[in-house]
Write a protein that holds these residues in place. Structure first.
Motif, PDB file in Angstrom:
ATOM      1  N   MET A   1       0.840  -1.203   0.000  1.00 53.75           N
ATOM      2  CA  MET A   1       0.000   0.000   0.000  1.00 53.75           C
ATOM      3  C   MET A   1       0.874   1.251   0.000  1.00 53.75           C
ATOM      4  O   MET A   1       1.941   1.264   0.602  1.00 53.75           O
ATOM      5  N   THR A   2       0.412   2.277  -0.668  1.00 54.42           N
ATOM      6  CA  THR A   2       1.176   3.511  -0.782  1.00 54.42           C
ATOM      7  C   THR A   2       0.918   4.419   0.411  1.00 54.42           C
ATOM      8  O   THR A   2      -0.205   4.549   0.889  1.00 54.42           O
ATOM      9  N   SER A  22       3.816  -1.475  -4.743  1.00 56.52           N
ATOM     10  CA  SER A  22       2.599  -1.378  -5.559  1.00 56.52           C
ATOM     11  C   SER A  22       2.799  -0.436  -6.740  1.00 56.52           C
ATOM     12  O   SER A  22       1.838  -0.042  -7.389  1.00 56.52           O
ATOM     13  N   ALA A  25       0.801   2.884  -6.615  1.00 61.47           N
ATOM     14  CA  ALA A  25      -0.616   2.951  -6.987  1.00 61.47           C
ATOM     15  C   ALA A  25      -1.386   3.687  -5.893  1.00 61.47           C
ATOM     16  O   ALA A  25      -1.036   3.622  -4.712  1.00 61.47           O
ATOM     17  N   ASN A  27      -5.122   4.797  -4.013  1.00 58.88           N
ATOM     18  CA  ASN A  27      -6.539   4.544  -3.783  1.00 58.88           C
ATOM     19  C   ASN A  27      -7.189   5.806  -3.208  1.00 58.88           C
ATOM     20  O   ASN A  27      -6.545   6.860  -3.084  1.00 58.88           O
ATOM     21  N   SER A  61       4.083   6.851 -10.522  1.00 63.65           N
ATOM     22  CA  SER A  61       2.859   6.193 -10.072  1.00 63.65           C
ATOM     23  C   SER A  61       2.236   5.451 -11.232  1.00 63.65           C
ATOM     24  O   SER A  61       2.084   6.003 -12.325  1.00 63.65           O
ATOM     25  N   ARG A  64      -4.329   4.358 -10.514  1.00 63.51           N
ATOM     26  CA  ARG A  64      -5.245   3.931  -9.464  1.00 63.51           C
ATOM     27  C   ARG A  64      -4.957   2.496  -9.041  1.00 63.51           C
ATOM     28  O   ARG A  64      -4.668   1.630  -9.873  1.00 63.51           O
ATOM     29  N   ASP A  65      -5.040   2.237  -7.758  1.00 68.59           N
ATOM     30  CA  ASP A  65      -4.901   0.883  -7.236  1.00 68.59           C
ATOM     31  C   ASP A  65      -6.223   0.155  -7.445  1.00 68.59           C
ATOM     32  O   ASP A  65      -7.198   0.402  -6.739  1.00 68.59           O
ATOM     33  N   SER A  67      -6.416  -3.240  -7.515  1.00 69.40           N
ATOM     34  CA  SER A  67      -6.223  -4.643  -7.131  1.00 69.40           C
ATOM     35  C   SER A  67      -7.380  -5.207  -6.326  1.00 69.40           C
ATOM     36  O   SER A  67      -7.647  -6.409  -6.376  1.00 69.40           O
TER      37      SER A  67
END
Length: 258
Positions: A1-2, A22, A25, A27, A61, A64-65, A67
């Protein structure tokens, strides 16, 4: 997680997208943290005279995450209109120069964050473009505005439909970024520019920023583009292609679009 990290180095503020595992990425929570960080920078003016935005690791980057996104319940409109757009606008509203330092990929949402800056300095081998053809989604985060303005209709459609990327050098030649430098010199180059900026005329820079933005926005406005992108992205979210694209990404396989 960022993680979104904010620090000050004298009169330079630095926001770091820190999630190399990640590919940085982002969120909705990251965007809220990014907005909070920008607000803190605004509160620190005039002691802070410039802002640097960069990503930790090999990329700026990847966007968008997605996942863990559930396409059935995801609200793409709300994500863009309520989470991303305020971040973009708050960065643009800062009355100080903002530099994005881009290495590796700056795609989708990542490109939007980079493009919110006044100056984008990219590694010559960085990657810019639209990865959305692979997941059935729309180009977003203000990229329609940037690409149409800088490279025109046909090149924009080429980038969207083929999914090809521009290198940092190509993006600089097209005017999508301010300039490109050898990757190994990127950080040193940006630091030298920041050192010059923070000794410059802060009030004139603020007036120039406001005036240039006004001139640039007296076309189909960026706000209108952002709003329409949010509408279109939510429409795209409801399509089978979008669902298949996200599912394939999450399952780490090639998508099978009908």
């Amino acid at each position: 997680m960022t993680e979104i990290r904010l620090s000050n180095r004298g009169n330079i503020a630095e926001i770091v997208l820190d999630g190399p595992d990640s590919r940085n990425a982002l969120n909705a929570e990251n965007l809220r943290d990014l907005a909070a960080a920008v607000a803190k920078v605004a509160e620190a003016i005039p002691s802070v005279r410039a802002l640097l935005i960069r990503g930790e690791g090999k990329v700026f980057s990847s966007g968008r995450d997605i996942s863990a996104v559930d396409v059935e319940t995801d609200d793409a409109h709300a994500f863009l209109a309520e989470a991303f757009t305020p971040v973009f606008q708050s960065i643009r509203a800062l009355p100080i120069p903002v530099i994005s330092q881009v290495q590796g990929a700056a795609l989708g949402l990542g490109f939007g964050v980079a493009a919110a800056a006044d100056i984008i300095v990219a590694a010559d081998n960085a990657k810019f473009g639209s990865p959305f053809a692979a997941i059935g989604a729309m180009l977003d985060s203000g990229a329609h505005h940037v690409f149409l303005d800088r490279v025109g209709y046909h090149r924009t459609m080429d980038l969207i439909i083929t999914g090809d990327f521009l290198t940092g050098a190509e993006a600089a030649a097209a005017g999508i970024v301010s300039r490109a430098v050898p990757a190994e010199e990127l950080s040193e180059f940006v630091e030298s520019k920041l050192a010059t900026i923070v000794t410059g005329p802060a009030e004139a820079f603020a007036m120039e920023k406001g005036f240039v933005q006004k001139l640039a926005d007296d076309r189909p406005t960026l706000a209108q583009v952002l709003a329409e992108e949010a509408n279109l992205q939510e429409t795209a979210r409801q399509t089978p292609d979008y669902a298949e694209g996200f599912k394939a990404f999450q399952e780490r396989r090639a998508p099978k679009f009908d």
